[in-house]
Motif scaffolding. Structure first.
Motif, PDB file in Angstrom:
ATOM      1  N   ILE A   1       4.918  12.953   5.908  1.00 30.40           N
ATOM      2  CA  ILE A   1       4.568  11.735   5.177  1.00 30.40           C
ATOM      3  C   ILE A   1       3.769  10.858   6.128  1.00 30.40           C
ATOM      4  O   ILE A   1       4.234  10.533   7.218  1.00 30.40           O
ATOM      5  CB  ILE A   1       5.823  10.976   4.711  1.00 30.40           C
ATOM      6  CG1 ILE A   1       6.691  11.876   3.843  1.00 30.40           C
ATOM      7  CG2 ILE A   1       5.437   9.691   3.991  1.00 30.40           C
ATOM      8  CD1 ILE A   1       8.049  11.289   3.539  1.00 30.40           C
ATOM      9  N   GLU A   2       2.565  10.495   5.687  1.00 30.71           N
ATOM     10  CA  GLU A   2       1.714   9.671   6.536  1.00 30.71           C
ATOM     11  C   GLU A   2       1.055   8.572   5.728  1.00 30.71           C
ATOM     12  O   GLU A   2       0.748   8.745   4.551  1.00 30.71           O
ATOM     13  CB  GLU A   2       0.622  10.518   7.194  1.00 30.71           C
ATOM     14  CG  GLU A   2       1.154  11.490   8.209  1.00 30.71           C
ATOM     15  CD  GLU A   2       0.057  12.252   8.929  1.00 30.71           C
ATOM     16  OE1 GLU A   2      -1.116  12.179   8.510  1.00 30.71           O
ATOM     17  OE2 GLU A   2       0.385  12.930   9.904  1.00 30.71           O
ATOM     18  N   ARG A   3       0.836   7.471   6.396  1.00 35.58           N
ATOM     19  CA  ARG A   3       0.101   6.358   5.794  1.00 35.58           C
ATOM     20  C   ARG A   3      -1.380   6.576   6.081  1.00 35.58           C
ATOM     21  O   ARG A   3      -1.770   6.871   7.205  1.00 35.58           O
ATOM     22  CB  ARG A   3       0.567   5.045   6.405  1.00 35.58           C
ATOM     23  CG  ARG A   3      -0.038   3.853   5.733  1.00 35.58           C
ATOM     24  CD  ARG A   3       0.577   2.592   6.255  1.00 35.58           C
ATOM     25  NE  ARG A   3       0.160   1.492   5.399  1.00 35.58           N
ATOM     26  CZ  ARG A   3       0.705   0.318   5.435  1.00 35.58           C
ATOM     27  NH1 ARG A   3       1.694   0.071   6.254  1.00 35.58           N
ATOM     28  NH2 ARG A   3       0.270  -0.626   4.654  1.00 35.58           N
ATOM     29  N   SER A   4      -2.212   6.420   5.061  1.00 34.74           N
ATOM     30  CA  SER A   4      -3.649   6.611   5.253  1.00 34.74           C
ATOM     31  C   SER A   4      -4.292   5.319   5.749  1.00 34.74           C
ATOM     32  O   SER A   4      -3.697   4.247   5.659  1.00 34.74           O
ATOM     33  CB  SER A   4      -4.313   7.047   3.942  1.00 34.74           C
ATOM     34  OG  SER A   4      -4.371   5.964   3.039  1.00 34.74           O
ATOM     35  N   SER A   5      -5.493   5.433   6.245  1.00 34.61           N
ATOM     36  CA  SER A   5      -6.203   4.252   6.734  1.00 34.61           C
ATOM     37  C   SER A   5      -6.539   3.286   5.600  1.00 34.61           C
ATOM     38  O   SER A   5      -6.764   2.107   5.832  1.00 34.61           O
ATOM     39  CB  SER A   5      -7.479   4.669   7.471  1.00 34.61           C
ATOM     40  OG  SER A   5      -8.312   5.415   6.601  1.00 34.61           O
ATOM     41  N   GLU A   6      -6.532   3.773   4.340  1.00 31.98           N
ATOM     42  CA  GLU A   6      -6.791   2.918   3.186  1.00 31.98           C
ATOM     43  C   GLU A   6      -5.530   2.204   2.711  1.00 31.98           C
ATOM     44  O   GLU A   6      -5.579   1.400   1.784  1.00 31.98           O
ATOM     45  CB  GLU A   6      -7.376   3.734   2.020  1.00 31.98           C
ATOM     46  CG  GLU A   6      -8.764   4.283   2.279  1.00 31.98           C
ATOM     47  CD  GLU A   6      -8.741   5.574   3.073  1.00 31.98           C
ATOM     48  OE1 GLU A   6      -7.809   6.377   2.898  1.00 31.98           O
ATOM     49  OE2 GLU A   6      -9.647   5.762   3.894  1.00 31.98           O
ATOM     50  N   GLY A   7      -4.382   2.538   3.284  1.00 31.55           N
ATOM     51  CA  GLY A   7      -3.142   1.860   2.933  1.00 31.55           C
ATOM     52  C   GLY A   7      -2.207   2.657   2.052  1.00 31.55           C
ATOM     53  O   GLY A   7      -1.046   2.312   1.920  1.00 31.55           O
TER      54      GLY A   7
ATOM     55  N   GLY B   1       1.274  15.316  -2.182  1.00 31.84           N
ATOM     56  CA  GLY B   1       1.570  14.173  -3.027  1.00 31.84           C
ATOM     57  C   GLY B   1       0.885  12.946  -2.475  1.00 31.84           C
ATOM     58  O   GLY B   1       0.651  12.849  -1.267  1.00 31.84           O
ATOM     59  N   ILE B   2       0.549  12.019  -3.353  1.00 29.82           N
ATOM     60  CA  ILE B   2      -0.071  10.763  -2.933  1.00 29.82           C
ATOM     61  C   ILE B   2       0.571   9.614  -3.697  1.00 29.82           C
ATOM     62  O   ILE B   2       1.153   9.816  -4.764  1.00 29.82           O
ATOM     63  CB  ILE B   2      -1.596  10.759  -3.157  1.00 29.82           C
ATOM     64  CG1 ILE B   2      -1.933  11.006  -4.633  1.00 29.82           C
ATOM     65  CG2 ILE B   2      -2.289  11.762  -2.266  1.00 29.82           C
ATOM     66  CD1 ILE B   2      -3.396  10.793  -4.981  1.00 29.82           C
ATOM     67  N   GLY B   3       0.488   8.416  -3.136  1.00 29.63           N
ATOM     68  CA  GLY B   3       1.023   7.246  -3.805  1.00 29.63           C
ATOM     69  C   GLY B   3       0.700   5.980  -3.059  1.00 29.63           C
ATOM     70  O   GLY B   3       0.269   6.019  -1.905  1.00 29.63           O
ATOM     71  N   ASN B   4       0.937   4.856  -3.722  1.00 30.91           N
ATOM     72  CA  ASN B   4       0.721   3.560  -3.087  1.00 30.91           C
ATOM     73  C   ASN B   4       1.825   3.232  -2.097  1.00 30.91           C
ATOM     74  O   ASN B   4       1.647   2.396  -1.214  1.00 30.91           O
ATOM     75  CB  ASN B   4       0.624   2.451  -4.139  1.00 30.91           C
ATOM     76  CG  ASN B   4      -0.636   2.578  -4.964  1.00 30.91           C
ATOM     77  OD1 ASN B   4      -1.686   2.941  -4.454  1.00 30.91           O
ATOM     78  ND2 ASN B   4      -0.534   2.285  -6.246  1.00 30.91           N
ATOM     79  N   THR B   5       2.992   3.863  -2.265  1.00 33.84           N
ATOM     80  CA  THR B   5       4.110   3.692  -1.341  1.00 33.84           C
ATOM     81  C   THR B   5       4.556   5.082  -0.890  1.00 33.84           C
ATOM     82  O   THR B   5       4.217   6.095  -1.516  1.00 33.84           O
ATOM     83  CB  THR B   5       5.306   2.987  -2.014  1.00 33.84           C
ATOM     84  OG1 THR B   5       5.829   3.833  -3.044  1.00 33.84           O
ATOM     85  CG2 THR B   5       4.912   1.636  -2.597  1.00 33.84           C
ATOM     86  N   ALA B   6       5.352   5.122   0.169  1.00 29.75           N
ATOM     87  CA  ALA B   6       5.881   6.403   0.643  1.00 29.75           C
ATOM     88  C   ALA B   6       6.752   7.044  -0.435  1.00 29.75           C
ATOM     89  O   ALA B   6       6.683   8.252  -0.662  1.00 29.75           O
ATOM     90  CB  ALA B   6       6.668   6.198   1.933  1.00 29.75           C
ATOM     91  N   LYS B   7       7.552   6.239  -1.138  1.00 31.59           N
ATOM     92  CA  LYS B   7       8.404   6.777  -2.198  1.00 31.59           C
ATOM     93  C   LYS B   7       7.569   7.394  -3.312  1.00 31.59           C
ATOM     94  O   LYS B   7       7.883   8.478  -3.801  1.00 31.59           O
ATOM     95  CB  LYS B   7       9.330   5.702  -2.755  1.00 31.59           C
ATOM     96  CG  LYS B   7      10.262   6.248  -3.845  1.00 31.59           C
ATOM     97  CD  LYS B   7      11.209   5.224  -4.372  1.00 31.59           C
ATOM     98  CE  LYS B   7      12.178   5.724  -5.402  1.00 31.59           C
ATOM     99  NZ  LYS B   7      11.922   6.952  -6.075  1.00 31.59           N
ATOM    100  N   GLU B   8       6.508   6.722  -3.729  1.00 32.35           N
ATOM    101  CA  GLU B   8       5.627   7.273  -4.768  1.00 32.35           C
ATOM    102  C   GLU B   8       5.018   8.595  -4.313  1.00 32.35           C
ATOM    103  O   GLU B   8       4.904   9.534  -5.106  1.00 32.35           O
ATOM    104  CB  GLU B   8       4.506   6.289  -5.116  1.00 32.35           C
ATOM    105  CG  GLU B   8       4.942   5.114  -5.943  1.00 32.35           C
ATOM    106  CD  GLU B   8       3.789   4.157  -6.236  1.00 32.35           C
ATOM    107  OE1 GLU B   8       2.609   4.500  -5.997  1.00 32.35           O
ATOM    108  OE2 GLU B   8       4.085   3.039  -6.709  1.00 32.35           O
ATOM    109  N   ALA B   9       4.619   8.667  -3.055  1.00 32.86           N
ATOM    110  CA  ALA B   9       4.018   9.901  -2.535  1.00 32.86           C
ATOM    111  C   ALA B   9       5.041  11.042  -2.508  1.00 32.86           C
ATOM    112  O   ALA B   9       4.724  12.177  -2.865  1.00 32.86           O
ATOM    113  CB  ALA B   9       3.437   9.658  -1.144  1.00 32.86           C
TER     114      ALA B   9
END
Length: 135
Positions: free
Chosen positions: A7-13, A32-40
């Motif tokens: 699980i990683e945070r992207s440079s776009e947030g 998986g992708i998401g606006n939050t880590a949980k969503e991802a």
């Protein structure tokens, strides 16, 4: 079979979850992708279930897996922020609350030593907590 999912945070947030592409234990790829880590993470689990169903419908063999999620520091802090306050995590790790906030918001990246300190503090806390019995 236990597979590491990162699980990683992207440079776009946003956040992403993926399996190492060099891992040959699986006969498919998912992310998986998401606006939050949980969503991802939720999107990743959904992708796994979708892939499993796709393989079933096609009559192909599907390698079942359980995933061990590995967090980068920002993703860990964001994902568990509903359980740990930064003040509590600061007391637990000895790392300044403001510094933890910078990591959470992606303004700074922790050193390897700091990552190890957070990791060991969390594991020590979990070990101690697992020995608690409430009566």
């Amino acid at each position: 079979m236990i597979i590491k999912a990162f699980i990683e945070r992207s440079s776009e947030g946003g956040y992403s979850v993926y399996v190492d592409q060099n891992n040959n234990d699986l006969n498919y790829g998912i992310h998986g992708i998401g606006n939050t880590a949980k969503e991802a993470v939720d999107d990743f689990v959904s992708a796994y279930e979708t892939m499993k169903e796709f393989y079933r419908v096609k009559g192909k063999g599907f390698v079942e897996a359980k995933f061990e999620f590995m967090y980068d520091t920002a993703s860990f802090l964001q994902f568990y922020s509903t359980y740990f306050t930064l003040a509590g995590l600061s007391r637990l790790t000895g790392i300044n609350q403001g510094q933890l906030s910078h990591y959470l918001n992606g303004k700074r990246n922790p050193s390897k030593r700091t990552i190890e300190k957070i990791d060991s503090s969390i594991h020590d806390f979990a070990k101690n907590l697992s020995q608690v019995q409430v009566v």
